[in-house]
Design a protein around this motif. Structure first.
Motif, PDB file in Angstrom:
ATOM      1  N   VAL C   7       0.843  -1.201   0.000  1.00  0.00           N
ATOM      2  CA  VAL C   7       0.000   0.000   0.000  1.00  0.00           C
ATOM      3  C   VAL C   7       0.880   1.254   0.000  1.00  0.00           C
ATOM      4  N   ILE C   8       0.250   2.382  -0.215  1.00  0.00           N
ATOM      5  CA  ILE C   8       0.957   3.664  -0.178  1.00  0.00           C
ATOM      6  C   ILE C   8       0.391   4.502   0.957  1.00  0.00           C
ATOM      7  N   VAL C  19       4.244   6.058   7.016  1.00  0.00           N
ATOM      8  CA  VAL C  19       4.171   4.617   7.292  1.00  0.00           C
ATOM      9  C   VAL C  19       3.093   4.362   8.340  1.00  0.00           C
ATOM     10  N   ASP C  20       3.087   5.200   9.351  1.00  0.00           N
ATOM     11  CA  ASP C  20       2.094   5.085  10.419  1.00  0.00           C
ATOM     12  C   ASP C  20       0.672   5.128   9.852  1.00  0.00           C
ATOM     13  N   ALA C  22      -0.224   4.408   6.789  1.00  0.00           N
ATOM     14  CA  ALA C  22      -0.455   3.201   5.980  1.00  0.00           C
ATOM     15  C   ALA C  22      -0.844   2.019   6.859  1.00  0.00           C
ATOM     16  N   VAL C  23      -0.105   1.828   7.936  1.00  0.00           N
ATOM     17  CA  VAL C  23      -0.376   0.704   8.836  1.00  0.00           C
ATOM     18  C   VAL C  23      -1.761   0.869   9.479  1.00  0.00           C
ATOM     19  N   SER C  24      -2.078   2.071   9.903  1.00  0.00           N
ATOM     20  CA  SER C  24      -3.396   2.323  10.514  1.00  0.00           C
ATOM     21  C   SER C  24      -4.532   2.000   9.545  1.00  0.00           C
ATOM     22  N   ASP C  25      -4.331   2.381   8.300  1.00  0.00           N
ATOM     23  CA  ASP C  25      -5.370   2.117   7.294  1.00  0.00           C
ATOM     24  C   ASP C  25      -5.528   0.627   7.017  1.00  0.00           C
ATOM     25  N   VAL C  26      -4.422  -0.085   6.899  1.00  0.00           N
ATOM     26  CA  VAL C  26      -4.512  -1.535   6.677  1.00  0.00           C
ATOM     27  C   VAL C  26      -5.175  -2.202   7.879  1.00  0.00           C
ATOM     28  N   ALA C  27      -4.891  -1.670   9.083  1.00  0.00           N
ATOM     29  CA  ALA C  27      -5.421  -2.268  10.319  1.00  0.00           C
ATOM     30  C   ALA C  27      -6.947  -2.201  10.414  1.00  0.00           C
TER      31      ALA C  27
END
Lengths: 63, 63, 63, 63, 63, 63, 63, 63, 63, 63, 63, 63
Positions: C7-8, C19-20, C22-27
């Motif tokens: 992801v971007i 990055v934070d 991106a990770v939050s969105d995937v989570a």
């Protein structure tokens, strides 16, 4: 002669701070550090939040 | 047409700030900057502390 | 088994914050995220200022 | 001496045409172009259709 | 057993045609070609116009 | 947030058409495709003639 | 059509001489060599002294 | 701010001399060159002998 | 078991001599060096002339 | 002089066995094989099971 | 159209078995797997012994 | 802090066993090994048969 040592620095705050931690740690045993190169940026996640930013760094020192 | 110019940005604070400085410097002479790509992250160290974060950046502008 | 999703993430502040994000969105959709790897750092610029830091990130989760 | 300039060419038709456009554009200001190298192939999409093929090209000329 | 042979194909029209020419040429001496992989895309320019698209191609055949 | 999906497009005509086919196919299930990146160019050959141009493409969409 | 052949050249004196030796050796059997590309530089050491500089070289010839 | 310029240096003698020629040529127009990086080593051959060693070099200067 | 150590060799004369210096320096503390691999070629420039050729070298020894 | 030949070895058992098969096959026509380098590891799958491990290998021999 | 999914396979026995496990796991949800590509080989160690071989694998299937 | 050490493991049986041997050897002097990464796979051949599988491995330990 410069020698490269490859280490992994970690930080809860970000990549720049992780490099800072790596350099500080290498500085405990190597006195003449001159420069560093970042070779990898990763991190680990716990319960949907970044727990640790990790950088692989080559640190150059003169022995 | 986009043209890429490769420069090195530096900062005492971190990699993101070093990119910021690089873009600001290119912006002094190139008016239409659209995007950038980081190609290398390095830095120099003095007495065990990071003196300068350095980023090599390709900056894309329209002439 | 770990699966990687690429992801971007974006941020106005810096690469670590991107990055934070991106990770939050995937989570939001993947419950068991374990680690991430940065594969690209870019950004866009408007009127000589960085408008957005962008990171391409591979996020590893267990389904 | 050859100098390399990196530019982005675009075309609605395809990658070869995008390189063609890049070389034509560089040729407006550089008279002695000898060769080129493709370093990246991308493109943008609108409503499920390719709107633009994009090539990053290093163009070599003698000044 | 597959063997890879690396050749350079050229065309005045585009990259796909250059690969086509490379495969046709290899086919004159190797009977069982199965697949190919593009490893480089370049070209030469004369008086501001592309004179030749060039592709480096690995061609896999069974001897 | 952009997500990247990696697919393989094919065409009897050329690489640009193979990307076109890949994007069209992804567009059947993903509505907001914004851009793509070519990561590999290959193909298969039958009786000395190219039977299929193949491109590996990362397609970016917003879910 | 150009064909690439990959060989290893060696020399006691240096990398340039090792390439020279590689090209000379290929020239014994291939008449129309046009260019070369260095892909690797290594060497072997005996009793703390360099015994041999080694270069991996792709040599392009027309058959 | 450092800017990188990519050029090709040539020499009949060897790779180090080709870099030397590239740096000398850039020095005619850029006054503050600080360092260089070799990105490619090639050469051309005539009648079985190396006619020219070629190096692609990124030269860093301050404008 | 072979262990790799990464060092930087320098020379005023050329890249081959810089590797030679690197190997000689490592040989002062490591007795059983067997081979080396060049991973980077750079250098620094002063007043338009090359002041130092620099090679990053991985040196393999048995401890 | 060493020459490199690139081939693809296959095995139903694993990657090491696929390399073994590749070397054995090359050995039928080349008498002085000295070393090999793995450049790619792939495989094909049928009905959810690995049908074939495939390795691309560069085999070095003296002619 | 082929789609690539990137996963991590693990095994106590070796890399080939880790790929096997990855493919088997993907096969539980994807019916038409055709091929795979290994992109990374790692592992973890406990008390001086390898606890787990890990492979990052891109698995290609038709949906 | 993790430190990476790069070594070469060998085995007559296969790549996985060569990594095993590398890790075992490093474990004789480093007590806290956590993980490893394979960076290269090669081998040597004698009379048409593989004499030795060789893996270059980065081993991560805490000092």
């Amino acid at each position: 002669m410069f020698q490269m040592i490859e280490v992994i620095g970690v930080s809860k705050e970000g990549f720049s701070q992780a490099v800072d931690q790596a350099v500080s740690d290498v500085a405990k045993t190597k006195k003449n550090i001159h420069f560093f190169e970042v070779t990898e940026q990763r991190g680990c996640v716990h319960e949907g939040k970044i727990k640790e930013f990790q950088v692989k760094v080559k640190v150059a020192f003169i022995e």
